[in-house]
Scaffold this active site. Sequence first.
Site, PDB file in Angstrom:
ATOM      1  N   GLU A   1       0.785  -1.010  -0.045  1.00 15.35           N
ATOM      2  CA  GLU A   1       0.156  -0.002   0.070  1.00 15.35           C
ATOM      3  C   GLU A   1       0.944   1.320   0.139  1.00 15.35           C
ATOM      4  O   GLU A   1       2.055   0.993   0.114  1.00 15.35           O
ATOM      5  CB  GLU A   1      -0.859  -0.104   1.026  1.00 15.35           C
ATOM      6  CG  GLU A   1      -1.908  -1.093   1.256  1.00 15.35           C
ATOM      7  CD  GLU A   1      -2.747  -1.255   2.610  1.00 15.35           C
ATOM      8  OE1 GLU A   1      -2.586  -0.244   3.437  1.00 15.35           O
ATOM      9  OE2 GLU A   1      -3.359  -2.101   2.815  1.00 15.35           O
TER      10      GLU A   1
ATOM     11  N   GLU B   1      17.503  -3.520  -0.087  1.00 15.04           N
ATOM     12  CA  GLU B   1      17.832  -3.104   1.332  1.00 15.04           C
ATOM     13  C   GLU B   1      17.375  -4.099   2.392  1.00 15.04           C
ATOM     14  O   GLU B   1      17.461  -4.349   3.470  1.00 15.04           O
ATOM     15  CB  GLU B   1      17.282  -1.375   1.666  1.00 15.04           C
ATOM     16  CG  GLU B   1      18.182  -0.380   0.971  1.00 15.04           C
ATOM     17  CD  GLU B   1      17.955  -0.418  -0.496  1.00 15.04           C
ATOM     18  OE1 GLU B   1      17.085  -1.109  -1.184  1.00 15.04           O
ATOM     19  OE2 GLU B   1      18.645   0.440  -1.390  1.00 15.04           O
TER      20      GLU B   1
ATOM     21  N   ARG C   1      10.935 -14.673  -3.709  1.00 17.51           N
ATOM     22  CA  ARG C   1      12.501 -14.275  -3.992  1.00 17.51           C
ATOM     23  C   ARG C   1      13.296 -14.945  -4.657  1.00 17.51           C
ATOM     24  O   ARG C   1      14.227 -14.559  -5.673  1.00 17.51           O
ATOM     25  CB  ARG C   1      13.032 -13.636  -2.649  1.00 17.51           C
ATOM     26  CG  ARG C   1      12.104 -12.375  -2.080  1.00 17.51           C
ATOM     27  CD  ARG C   1      12.603 -12.152  -0.721  1.00 17.51           C
ATOM     28  NE  ARG C   1      11.801 -11.064  -0.292  1.00 17.51           N
ATOM     29  CZ  ARG C   1      11.456 -10.698   1.089  1.00 17.51           C
ATOM     30  NH1 ARG C   1      12.136 -11.390   2.049  1.00 17.51           N
ATOM     31  NH2 ARG C   1      10.787  -9.684   1.311  1.00 17.51           N
TER      32      ARG C   1
ATOM     33  N   GLU D   1       9.195  -7.533  -4.522  1.00 17.05           N
ATOM     34  CA  GLU D   1       9.325  -8.563  -3.574  1.00 17.05           C
ATOM     35  C   GLU D   1      10.403  -8.465  -2.212  1.00 17.05           C
ATOM     36  O   GLU D   1      11.202  -9.358  -2.165  1.00 17.05           O
ATOM     37  CB  GLU D   1       9.651  -9.732  -4.374  1.00 17.05           C
ATOM     38  CG  GLU D   1       8.174  -9.919  -5.214  1.00 17.05           C
ATOM     39  CD  GLU D   1       8.079 -11.429  -5.896  1.00 17.05           C
ATOM     40  OE1 GLU D   1       8.339 -12.391  -5.383  1.00 17.05           O
ATOM     41  OE2 GLU D   1       7.540 -11.363  -7.142  1.00 17.05           O
TER      42      GLU D   1
ATOM     43  N   GLY E   1      27.898   0.795 -26.785  1.00 20.52           N
ATOM     44  CA  GLY E   1      27.982   2.259 -27.005  1.00 20.52           C
ATOM     45  C   GLY E   1      26.955   2.927 -27.670  1.00 20.52           C
ATOM     46  O   GLY E   1      25.930   2.755 -26.920  1.00 20.52           O
TER      47      GLY E   1
HETATM   48  N1  COS Z   1       8.462 -15.984   7.375  1.00 21.50           N
HETATM   49  C1  COS Z   1       7.545 -16.262   8.313  1.00 21.50           C
HETATM   50  N2  COS Z   1       7.414 -15.379   9.135  1.00 21.50           N
HETATM   51  C2  COS Z   1       8.502 -14.429   9.358  1.00 21.50           C
HETATM   52  C3  COS Z   1       9.258 -14.073   8.458  1.00 21.50           C
HETATM   53  C4  COS Z   1       9.507 -14.972   7.238  1.00 21.50           C
HETATM   54  N3  COS Z   1      10.473 -15.125   6.596  1.00 21.50           N
HETATM   55  N4  COS Z   1       9.966 -12.925   8.894  1.00 21.50           N
HETATM   56  C5  COS Z   1       9.348 -12.418   9.993  1.00 21.50           C
HETATM   57  N5  COS Z   1       8.472 -13.389  10.185  1.00 21.50           N
HETATM   58  C6  COS Z   1       7.305 -13.179  11.453  1.00 21.50           C
HETATM   59  C7  COS Z   1       8.014 -12.888  12.666  1.00 21.50           C
HETATM   60  O1  COS Z   1       8.713 -14.190  13.230  1.00 21.50           O
HETATM   61  C8  COS Z   1       7.198 -12.262  13.372  1.00 21.50           C
HETATM   62  O2  COS Z   1       6.088 -13.332  13.911  1.00 21.50           O
HETATM   63  P1  COS Z   1       5.633 -13.060  15.551  1.00 21.50           P
HETATM   64  O3  COS Z   1       4.535 -11.863  15.292  1.00 21.50           O
HETATM   65  O4  COS Z   1       5.055 -14.510  15.594  1.00 21.50           O
HETATM   66  O5  COS Z   1       6.820 -13.065  16.353  1.00 21.50           O
HETATM   67  C9  COS Z   1       6.445 -11.365  12.442  1.00 21.50           C
HETATM   68  O6  COS Z   1       6.624 -12.114  11.335  1.00 21.50           O
HETATM   69  C10 COS Z   1       6.886 -10.060  12.209  1.00 21.50           C
HETATM   70  O7  COS Z   1       8.247 -10.002  12.328  1.00 21.50           O
HETATM   71  P2  COS Z   1       9.305  -8.935  12.293  1.00 21.50           P
HETATM   72  O8  COS Z   1       9.193  -8.309  13.688  1.00 21.50           O
HETATM   73  O9  COS Z   1      10.744  -9.314  11.864  1.00 21.50           O
HETATM   74  O10 COS Z   1       8.884  -7.785  11.289  1.00 21.50           O
HETATM   75  P3  COS Z   1       9.303  -6.259  11.002  1.00 21.50           P
HETATM   76  O11 COS Z   1       7.998  -5.635  10.930  1.00 21.50           O
HETATM   77  O12 COS Z   1      10.398  -6.058  11.774  1.00 21.50           O
HETATM   78  O13 COS Z   1       9.911  -6.592   9.474  1.00 21.50           O
HETATM   79  C11 COS Z   1      10.466  -7.474   7.333  1.00 21.50           C
HETATM   80  C12 COS Z   1      10.144  -7.811   8.860  1.00 21.50           C
HETATM   81  C13 COS Z   1      11.108  -6.101   7.227  1.00 21.50           C
HETATM   82  C14 COS Z   1      11.510  -8.618   7.162  1.00 21.50           C
HETATM   83  C15 COS Z   1       9.386  -7.606   6.491  1.00 21.50           C
HETATM   84  O14 COS Z   1       8.429  -6.419   6.589  1.00 21.50           O
HETATM   85  C16 COS Z   1       9.601  -7.700   5.006  1.00 21.50           C
HETATM   86  O15 COS Z   1       9.960  -8.752   4.583  1.00 21.50           O
HETATM   87  N6  COS Z   1       9.382  -6.591   4.358  1.00 21.50           N
HETATM   88  C17 COS Z   1       9.510  -6.341   2.933  1.00 21.50           C
HETATM   89  C18 COS Z   1       8.113  -6.702   2.292  1.00 21.50           C
HETATM   90  C19 COS Z   1       8.273  -6.892   0.948  1.00 21.50           C
HETATM   91  O16 COS Z   1       8.969  -7.737   0.391  1.00 21.50           O
HETATM   92  N7  COS Z   1       7.482  -6.235   0.097  1.00 21.50           N
HETATM   93  C20 COS Z   1       7.321  -6.220  -1.169  1.00 21.50           C
HETATM   94  C21 COS Z   1       5.837  -6.716  -1.481  1.00 21.50           C
HETATM   95  S1  COS Z   1       5.562  -7.593  -3.079  1.00 21.50           S
HETATM   96  S2  COS Z   1       6.107  -6.613  -4.394  1.00 21.50           S
END
Ligand code: COS
Length: 387
Positions: A132, A372, A248, A368, A344
């Site tokens: 979003e 970063e 990914r 995806e 070129g």
């Molecule tokens: N698989 C399953 N569960 C996962 C996971 C994974 N790869 N990574 C994290 N989780 C779980 C965690 O265990 C946590 O679960 P609990 O609530 O049970 O503890 C929950 O998800 C939240 O995890 P976390 O606290 O690490 O979340 P954050 O908000 O800090 O961020 C990231 C997690 C940044 C890794 C995540 O938001 C992400 O991958 N963002 C990118 C999203 C993306 O790819 N967007 C593109 C969309 S498609 S074009």
Amino acid sequence: MTAKTVLWEPTLDADAQRWRETARKIAAEHFAPLAEELDREQRYPHEHIKTFVDTGLSGMLVPAEHGGSALSMTAITAVVEEVSAACASTGAILAAHTLGAVPVRLAGTEEQKRDVLGPLRSGEAISFALTEEGAGSDAAAIKCRAEADGDGYRLTGEKIYIGNGSISGRYVVFAKTDPDAGARGITAFIVAADAPGVTIDRIEDKMGIRGTRTSNLKLDNVRVEADAILGQPNRGLKLALQTLDLGRVSVAAQGLGIALAAYRLAAAEAVRRHTFGKPIIENQGIGFRLADLAVDLSAARMLTYEAARAYDAGQPVSLPGAMAKLHTSEVAHRAVDLAVQVFGGDGFCKPCPAERLYRDQRVLEIYEGSSEIQRLVLSRAVAAEHA
Ligand code: COS
């Protein structure tokens, strides 16, 4: 490494090898000849979906009991690599099919699998709708709401950057069911494209992969029944992140295809083109960059096929997938840059394929999970291991 090729080649089982050959054949016959036109006209190639249906690739992720071809992730990687090398847009369309189907495969009931995965085989697409405005990398920050309404829910919000958007028959929509619970208050729903209240009013005009369709998805008080919930209520973010873990690997496979196409173009041109009385590959400024690219691309392939192998073996794919996507998309960046440089002035102008690849590659470092985000996932794992 075989004697015949400089690049490292994966060792595929007979099934994956057969799918790779099929993909190579249809890519040469159907996809490569239209790549330039799709880009120029920003046209979605409906005719390619028919080719996917005819060959069984539309059902590559569908289990055999639902009439699908049930390819291994290794075979899917080989197929997406071949298709992307011929036409990056078509590779991305095929990979987007995978992304929407994965949460259903992971968490769907038998009935949901039958309803959603079966039609994939005959060409219907299902899209993944998470992102979003203000919630791309920070997926837990989504604002789309799903409020209880009798036995079902009402969904309101707007999703953006939906791959295959406006083409898909259904969307896996992630919405807040418990807004105060943060990451633990998100639920996944299957929403039909023709449900009352669903509209799409923006198709993106993109820099690259212009044959793909990318849209928004507006949900205005859209009523769904309780059986539209995918997986456990309030555990949707986990499902989304598990889906992206696998997505990914597909993006890495797209990157392999784009990098391979750029490498082949650059190498052939560097041998063909002469300056100062010799092929430009004999200048170390060009020849050594091609040598480095051969190493980089071989390493990217190793990482990507290893991530696919891990998934096929039932092992965790989060870290190998993050490594594969990060490295491969950045190798593809270097590959397309080199291809433009080798061509070129021609490389800077249409319709040189290097120019198109240069634009097609860029999204690999964004969608995806940006580079970063991959580094964030990996650095957190490094910290956890050494805490
Ligand atoms: N698989 C399953 N569960 C996962 C996971 C994974 N790869 N990574 C994290 N989780 C779980 C965690 O265990 C946590 O679960 P609990 O609530 O049970 O503890 C929950 O998800 C939240 O995890 P976390 O606290 O690490 O979340 P954050 O908000 O800090 O961020 C990231 C997690 C940044 C890794 C995540 O938001 C992400 O991958 N963002 C990118 C999203 C993306 O790819 N967007 C593109 C969309 S498609 S074009």
